[in-house]
Design a protein around this motif. Structure first.
Motif, PDB file in Angstrom:
ATOM      1  N   LEU A  71     -10.100 -42.729  24.778  1.00 31.24           N
ATOM      2  CA  LEU A  71     -10.462 -41.375  24.348  1.00 31.24           C
ATOM      3  C   LEU A  71     -11.956 -41.073  24.492  1.00 31.24           C
ATOM      4  O   LEU A  71     -12.329 -39.936  24.767  1.00 31.24           O
ATOM      5  CB  LEU A  71     -10.044 -41.155  22.895  1.00 31.24           C
ATOM      6  N   LEU A  72     -12.809 -42.090  24.317  1.00 23.78           N
ATOM      7  CA  LEU A  72     -14.249 -41.845  24.269  1.00 23.78           C
ATOM      8  C   LEU A  72     -15.043 -42.381  25.455  1.00 23.78           C
ATOM      9  O   LEU A  72     -16.111 -41.850  25.769  1.00 23.78           O
ATOM     10  CB  LEU A  72     -14.835 -42.458  22.984  1.00 23.78           C
ATOM     11  N   PHE A  73     -14.554 -43.466  26.080  1.00 26.94           N
ATOM     12  CA  PHE A  73     -15.413 -44.179  27.034  1.00 26.94           C
ATOM     13  C   PHE A  73     -14.800 -44.388  28.420  1.00 26.94           C
ATOM     14  O   PHE A  73     -15.260 -45.231  29.177  1.00 26.94           O
ATOM     15  CB  PHE A  73     -15.855 -45.516  26.433  1.00 26.94           C
ATOM     16  N   GLY A  74     -13.749 -43.650  28.752  1.00 23.39           N
ATOM     17  CA  GLY A  74     -13.239 -43.641  30.117  1.00 23.39           C
ATOM     18  C   GLY A  74     -12.273 -44.731  30.502  1.00 23.39           C
ATOM     19  O   GLY A  74     -12.012 -44.928  31.698  1.00 23.39           O
ATOM     20  N   ALA A  75     -11.702 -45.459  29.542  1.00 23.53           N
ATOM     21  CA  ALA A  75     -10.679 -46.453  29.901  1.00 23.53           C
ATOM     22  C   ALA A  75      -9.502 -45.727  30.548  1.00 23.53           C
ATOM     23  O   ALA A  75      -9.120 -44.630  30.128  1.00 23.53           O
ATOM     24  CB  ALA A  75     -10.222 -47.229  28.669  1.00 23.53           C
ATOM     25  N   ILE A  76      -8.947 -46.344  31.550  1.00 21.40           N
ATOM     26  CA  ILE A  76      -7.893 -45.720  32.355  1.00 21.40           C
ATOM     27  C   ILE A  76      -6.536 -46.280  31.961  1.00 21.40           C
ATOM     28  O   ILE A  76      -6.330 -47.501  31.983  1.00 21.40           O
ATOM     29  CB  ILE A  76      -8.160 -45.978  33.860  1.00 21.40           C
ATOM     30  N   TRP A  77      -5.606 -45.382  31.600  1.00 21.46           N
ATOM     31  CA  TRP A  77      -4.234 -45.784  31.277  1.00 21.46           C
ATOM     32  C   TRP A  77      -3.656 -46.492  32.503  1.00 21.46           C
ATOM     33  O   TRP A  77      -3.745 -45.993  33.621  1.00 21.46           O
ATOM     34  CB  TRP A  77      -3.399 -44.555  30.915  1.00 21.46           C
ATOM     35  N   GLY A  78      -3.121 -47.677  32.304  1.00 21.42           N
ATOM     36  CA  GLY A  78      -2.534 -48.443  33.397  1.00 21.42           C
ATOM     37  C   GLY A  78      -3.462 -49.493  33.989  1.00 21.42           C
ATOM     38  O   GLY A  78      -3.046 -50.290  34.824  1.00 21.42           O
ATOM     39  N   GLN A  79      -4.718 -49.534  33.579  1.00 23.05           N
ATOM     40  CA  GLN A  79      -5.666 -50.544  34.049  1.00 23.05           C
ATOM     41  C   GLN A  79      -6.014 -51.448  32.869  1.00 23.05           C
ATOM     42  O   GLN A  79      -6.734 -51.047  31.966  1.00 23.05           O
ATOM     43  CB  GLN A  79      -6.932 -49.889  34.618  1.00 23.05           C
ATOM     44  N   GLY A  80      -5.508 -52.677  32.893  1.00 23.85           N
ATOM     45  CA  GLY A  80      -5.657 -53.575  31.761  1.00 23.85           C
ATOM     46  C   GLY A  80      -6.815 -54.543  31.820  1.00 23.85           C
ATOM     47  O   GLY A  80      -7.055 -55.277  30.863  1.00 23.85           O
ATOM     48  N   VAL A  81      -7.543 -54.568  32.931  1.00 26.20           N
ATOM     49  CA  VAL A  81      -8.617 -55.542  33.107  1.00 26.20           C
ATOM     50  C   VAL A  81      -9.824 -54.880  33.759  1.00 26.20           C
ATOM     51  O   VAL A  81      -9.675 -54.093  34.691  1.00 26.20           O
ATOM     52  CB  VAL A  81      -8.168 -56.727  34.007  1.00 26.20           C
ATOM     53  N   GLY A  82     -11.019 -55.228  33.258  1.00 26.50           N
ATOM     54  CA  GLY A  82     -12.243 -54.879  33.955  1.00 26.50           C
ATOM     55  C   GLY A  82     -12.885 -53.563  33.566  1.00 26.50           C
ATOM     56  O   GLY A  82     -12.476 -52.898  32.618  1.00 26.50           O
ATOM     57  N   LEU A  83     -13.910 -53.219  34.365  1.00 29.81           N
ATOM     58  CA  LEU A  83     -14.721 -52.030  34.116  1.00 29.81           C
ATOM     59  C   LEU A  83     -13.945 -50.770  34.466  1.00 29.81           C
ATOM     60  O   LEU A  83     -13.290 -50.697  35.505  1.00 29.81           O
ATOM     61  CB  LEU A  83     -16.009 -52.096  34.942  1.00 29.81           C
ATOM     62  N   GLN A  84     -14.025 -49.803  33.579  1.00 31.25           N
ATOM     63  CA  GLN A  84     -13.419 -48.485  33.786  1.00 31.25           C
ATOM     64  C   GLN A  84     -14.200 -47.480  32.958  1.00 31.25           C
ATOM     65  O   GLN A  84     -14.258 -47.590  31.742  1.00 31.25           O
ATOM     66  CB  GLN A  84     -11.938 -48.503  33.417  1.00 31.25           C
TER      67      GLN A  84
END
Length: 174
Positions: A71-84
């Motif tokens: 919600l706040l920092f750009g994590a991508i639904w469906g990406q479970g590892v690494g920078l996003q």
């Protein structure tokens, strides 16, 4: 300085060093005042800061710190590892604590390669995944030496205690 709340918007004039510390519970990294420990609640980041959270391999960021990352920092639904975005996912839901170690090691390597970034590691694995701080903290032993990684106080305290025990055993065994 209260570790629960820290003004992440404060900065200081350029000091020319990435690893200056003082006794006020803060450090200076890339000429910006940062807390010594990851705050319990983070709601905003500077452009060079990254929120490190526990994830699942499927990248279903629905609860806890993973939800905040989405919600706040750009994590991508469906990406479970690494920078996003301004977040970095470390999987914690796939088995025992030993299954987390390769992902923590991968993160530490990434942080070493990206000294231009500052990483706030949350208490990964200690929420929905159900591990204790004492289970997970040791995975970050090699992160303590990196000035651009900020760990939760609970992790640092556990690592300090285990280091004292290690030193004690080394002296006793000699």
């Amino acid at each position: 300085m209260n570790a629960d709340h820290f003004d992440l918007e404060r900065s200081v004039p350029s000091q020319g060093t990435n690893d200056s510390y003082n006794n006020a519970g803060v450090r200076i990294y890339n000429s910006v005042v940062r807390p010594d420990y990851t705050p319990d609640a983070i709601s905003s980041l500077k452009a060079d800061e990254v929120f490190v959270f526990g994830s699942n391999l499927q990248g279903h960021h629905g609860g806890g710190a993973a939800r905040a990352a989405r919600l706040l920092f750009g994590a991508i639904w469906g990406q479970g590892v690494g920078l996003q975005g301004q977040s970095y996912a470390i999987p914690t839901m796939q088995g025992g604590v030993e299954t987390i170690k390769p992902y923590v090691d991968q993160f530490i390597g990434f942080a070493k390669e990206h000294a231009e970034l500052f990483f706030y590691v949350t208490r990964i694995g200690c929420g929905i995944a159900g591990f204790k701080d004492s289970d997970v903290a040791h995975l970050f032993r090699n992160a303590v030496e990196l000035a651009n990684i900020c760990l939760p106080k609970s992790f640092v305290d556990i690592l300090k205690d285990s280091a004292e025990v290690d030193i004690y055993h080394a002296v006793v065994e000699e």
